[in-house]
Write an enzyme that holds these catalytic residues in place. Structure first.
Site, PDB file in Angstrom:
ATOM      1  CD  GLU A 168       6.613  -5.896  -2.226  1.00  0.00           C
ATOM      2  OE1 GLU A 168       6.718  -5.209  -3.255  1.00  0.00           O
ATOM      3  OE2 GLU A 168       7.444  -6.759  -1.907  1.00  0.00           O
ATOM      4  CB  CYS A 199       2.131  -0.407  -7.354  1.00  0.00           C
ATOM      5  SG  CYS A 199       2.427  -2.119  -7.786  1.00  0.00           S
ATOM      6  N   GLY A 219       0.832  -1.203   0.000  1.00  0.00           N
ATOM      7  CA  GLY A 219       0.000   0.000   0.000  1.00  0.00           C
ATOM      8  C   GLY A 219       0.857   1.241   0.000  1.00  0.00           C
ATOM      9  CB  VAL A 229      -0.636   2.798   5.656  1.00  0.00           C
ATOM     10  CG1 VAL A 229      -1.020   1.550   6.438  1.00  0.00           C
ATOM     11  CG2 VAL A 229      -1.815   3.762   5.596  1.00  0.00           C
ATOM     12  N   GLY A 230       2.641   2.459   5.491  1.00  0.00           N
ATOM     13  CA  GLY A 230       3.841   1.623   5.622  1.00  0.00           C
ATOM     14  C   GLY A 230       4.623   1.982   6.883  1.00  0.00           C
TER      15      GLY A 230
HETATM   16  P1  NAD Z   1      -5.425   0.947   0.864  1.00  0.00           P
HETATM   17  O1  NAD Z   1      -6.055   2.245   1.190  1.00  0.00           O
HETATM   18  O2  NAD Z   1      -6.308  -0.205   0.496  1.00  0.00           O
HETATM   19  O3  NAD Z   1      -4.488   0.580   2.100  1.00  0.00           O
HETATM   20  C1  NAD Z   1      -3.740  -0.603   2.136  1.00  0.00           C
HETATM   21  C2  NAD Z   1      -4.072  -1.386   3.395  1.00  0.00           C
HETATM   22  O4  NAD Z   1      -3.680  -0.629   4.539  1.00  0.00           O
HETATM   23  C3  NAD Z   1      -5.547  -1.696   3.552  1.00  0.00           C
HETATM   24  O5  NAD Z   1      -5.707  -3.060   3.858  1.00  0.00           O
HETATM   25  C4  NAD Z   1      -5.995  -0.784   4.656  1.00  0.00           C
HETATM   26  O6  NAD Z   1      -7.014  -1.368   5.446  1.00  0.00           O
HETATM   27  C5  NAD Z   1      -4.748  -0.610   5.490  1.00  0.00           C
HETATM   28  N1  NAD Z   1      -4.729   0.667   6.180  1.00  0.00           N
HETATM   29  C6  NAD Z   1      -5.123   1.875   5.683  1.00  0.00           C
HETATM   30  N2  NAD Z   1      -4.932   2.848   6.606  1.00  0.00           N
HETATM   31  C7  NAD Z   1      -4.410   2.234   7.705  1.00  0.00           C
HETATM   32  C8  NAD Z   1      -3.978   2.705   8.985  1.00  0.00           C
HETATM   33  N3  NAD Z   1      -4.056   3.989   9.331  1.00  0.00           N
HETATM   34  N4  NAD Z   1      -3.476   1.793   9.856  1.00  0.00           N
HETATM   35  C9  NAD Z   1      -3.382   0.497   9.514  1.00  0.00           C
HETATM   36  N5  NAD Z   1      -3.772   0.007   8.304  1.00  0.00           N
HETATM   37  C10 NAD Z   1      -4.276   0.854   7.431  1.00  0.00           C
HETATM   38  O7  NAD Z   1      -4.419   1.081  -0.349  1.00  0.00           O
HETATM   39  P2  NAD Z   1      -3.473   2.296  -0.731  1.00  0.00           P
HETATM   40  O8  NAD Z   1      -2.444   2.511   0.292  1.00  0.00           O
HETATM   41  O9  NAD Z   1      -4.290   3.451  -1.214  1.00  0.00           O
HETATM   42  O10 NAD Z   1      -2.783   1.624  -2.018  1.00  0.00           O
HETATM   43  C11 NAD Z   1      -2.227   2.391  -3.001  1.00  0.00           C
HETATM   44  C12 NAD Z   1      -0.739   2.528  -2.803  1.00  0.00           C
HETATM   45  O11 NAD Z   1      -0.176   1.246  -2.749  1.00  0.00           O
HETATM   46  C13 NAD Z   1      -0.041   3.227  -3.935  1.00  0.00           C
HETATM   47  O12 NAD Z   1       0.961   4.048  -3.423  1.00  0.00           O
HETATM   48  C14 NAD Z   1       0.571   2.087  -4.717  1.00  0.00           C
HETATM   49  O13 NAD Z   1       1.692   2.440  -5.474  1.00  0.00           O
HETATM   50  C15 NAD Z   1       0.897   1.127  -3.642  1.00  0.00           C
HETATM   51  N6  NAD Z   1       0.938  -0.210  -4.171  1.00  0.00           N
HETATM   52  C16 NAD Z   1       2.115  -0.882  -4.146  1.00  0.00           C
HETATM   53  C17 NAD Z   1       2.183  -2.144  -4.691  1.00  0.00           C
HETATM   54  C18 NAD Z   1       3.441  -2.939  -4.687  1.00  0.00           C
HETATM   55  O14 NAD Z   1       3.355  -4.128  -4.949  1.00  0.00           O
HETATM   56  N7  NAD Z   1       4.597  -2.369  -4.397  1.00  0.00           N
HETATM   57  C19 NAD Z   1       1.054  -2.728  -5.231  1.00  0.00           C
HETATM   58  C20 NAD Z   1      -0.137  -2.006  -5.228  1.00  0.00           C
HETATM   59  C21 NAD Z   1      -0.183  -0.748  -4.676  1.00  0.00           C
END
Ligand code: NAD
Length: 438
Positions: free
Chosen positions: A214, A248, A192, A196-197
């Site tokens: 990731e 991504c 994600g 959040v990471g």
């Molecule tokens: P998202 O909003 O679905 O969040 C990802 C996960 O984090 C979800 O399961 C969500 O429930 C959890 N989450 C959200 N906020 C949280 C918090 N405050 N505390 C704990 N958990 C929480 O997805 P996103 O982040 O919008 O995804 C998009 C991003 O992910 C983009 O930056 C994209 O580039 C990246 N991405 C990376 C890859 C990869 O493989 N490297 C793949 C897809 C997406």
């Protein structure tokens, strides 16, 4: 709490009890789980495709190609090789140890957590689960609440096909994920955004839990002078507008010299027309933006340059046309953050030196792409830049090669997976030494 299986602490305790029995360790259990996962995807592919259409307007063909069949291929790749990957690996022993021998074995870690995002909500949840199970772990799978239909399908089917004392699905949003992150896991695999990471990494530190992050970022596509604009444009359009740009590893922006930019503008407009027709809104091959928040964010970026093609949008349908923006300034809003939508800006630089400097001045991307006929240019990009992956001539495709590690570096993440790299991520490589007693 919308869990299929109870409170986080109970879920983890139940899985940990299963892990302690040792039943997840034998190869037979692992392959049985992988076959179960495969059966779920092949028997319920249509339900998954329907959910993906509901969440993201994902075209059925795309849903199978990039999510369902993609995961099946990852399973098959793993099933065919797992026994070999698990063989103890001999180590060279120094002379002073005489008759001793040494080797490594791969131990499962225990109970692992997989947190997935919404953009490929099935693939990005299940492909890590493949690795976790292949490595003999128990798994808590947390789908994205922003793809609720896919989350429901996963929660419904996964426990029916897998050992439900070893694999659990926990649905939910921030409160549920926060509660999960308080538990002690033996590995956390998060896909994600970087904000959040950081939350995940902080929570993991409490328990000294290893993590894979990731993440995303702006993946550049450098286009060299010597290239055929039509070929480059067709490949850029296929990669960029897949899943309406919400990928991504999508090329985030094009970076090229002014002359090539002019030729590309025309070629990109033509390639969009060829792929999606005169009105992409009615194309069966084009998806939608996940929600209104992202729609508003993206339409706010449309003024960042001269529109070469696209720009049309319709909030009621969360539709934004495949859009190419030319003459984009590096300081414009569209260049500030990962776009994650169907907008392709073209940024102009003098040539390769300036392009390399531009890339190196910014956070390390998840992928760097380049279109060039020059092996010297390929060598320079390989040696002088750092990115999760490097793709020459064909963006996005590297992630379909199970034998290549998939992951980021720096701001684009840490850790890697797919194929044998997933096994390594979800295992501990244990050193063993044996010196005979007589
Ligand atoms: P998202 O909003 O679905 O969040 C990802 C996960 O984090 C979800 O399961 C969500 O429930 C959890 N989450 C959200 N906020 C949280 C918090 N405050 N505390 C704990 N958990 C929480 O997805 P996103 O982040 O919008 O995804 C998009 C991003 O992910 C983009 O930056 C994209 O580039 C990246 N991405 C990376 C890859 C990869 O493989 N490297 C793949 C897809 C997406």
């Amino acid at each position: 709490m919308q869990s299929t299986v109870g409170q986080p602490a109970d879920v983890v305790a139940r899985l940990r009890a299963t892990f302690r029995t040792g039943r997840t360790k034998p190869l037979a259990w692992r392959t049985e789980q992988l076959r179960g996962l495969r059966a779920m995807l092949t028997e319920h592919g249509q339900e998954f495709a329907a959910a993906l259409r509901e969440d993201l307007g994902k075209p059925e063909r795309e849903a199978f190609r990039t999510e369902i069949d993609f995961t099946v291929r990852e399973i098959d790749h793993t099933l065919e090789r797992l026994e070999g990957w698990l063989r103890p690996e001999p180590a060279e022993v120094p002379e002073h140890l005489g008759s001793a021998t040494a080797w490594t074995v791969q131990d499962p870690l225990g109970v692992v957590l997989v947190i997935a995002p919404w953009n490929y909500p099935a693939q990005l949840l299940l492909a890590p689960v493949v690795g976790a199970l292949a490595a003999g772990n128990c798994v808590v799978a947390k789908p994205s609440e922003m793809a609720p239909a896919t989350s429901r399908v996963v929660a419904e089917f996964l426990p029916r096909y897998l050992d439900s004392d070893a694999v659990a699905v926990v649905e939910g949003a921030i409160p549920e994920t926060t509660a999960l992150l308080e538990q002690h896991f033996d590995h956390i695999f998060y896909t994600g955004n970087g904000a959040v990471g950081r939350i995940v990494l902080r929570a993991a530190a409490e328990h000294l839990t290893p993590v894979a992050l990731e993440l995303g970022g702006k993946s550049p596509a450098f286009v060299d002078r010597d290239t055929d604009p039509a070929t480059v444009a067709a490949r850029l359009v296929s990669a960029k507008f897949l899943n309406a740009g919400q990928t991504c590893v999508a090329p985030d922006y094009v970076i090229t010299d002014p002359g090539t930019a002019r030729a590309l503008e025309e070629a990109l407009a033509k390639a969009v027309l060829e792929k999606f027709g005169a009105d992409p809104a009615v194309s069966p091959d084009y998806g939608r933006i996940v929600n209104e928040r992202h729609f508003d964010r993206l339409t706010g970026l449309l003024d960042s340059g001269r529109t070469v093609v696209g720009g049309e949008h319709d909030r009621a349908n969360r539709y934004i046309a495949p859009t190419v923006l030319a003459g984009v300034s590096p300081d414009s809003p569209v260049m500030a953050e990962e776009i994650f939508g169907p907008l392709l800006p073209i940024v102009e630089v003098e040539g390769l030196d300036e392009a390399i400097a531009f890339i190196n001045d910014r956070p390390k991307p998840l992928a760097l792409y380049a279109f060039t006929e020059s092996s010297a240019t390929r060598d320079r990009l390989t040696a002088e830049t750092s990115s999760g992956a490097l793709g020459f001539g064909l963006p996005v495709a590297h992630l379909t090669v199970s034998d290549l590690p998939f992951g980021g570096v720096g701001e684009s993440g840490m850790g890697r997976y797919h194929g044998r790299y997933s096994l390594e991520t979800f295992s501990h490589r244990k050193a063993v030494l044996h010196k005979p007693l007589s």
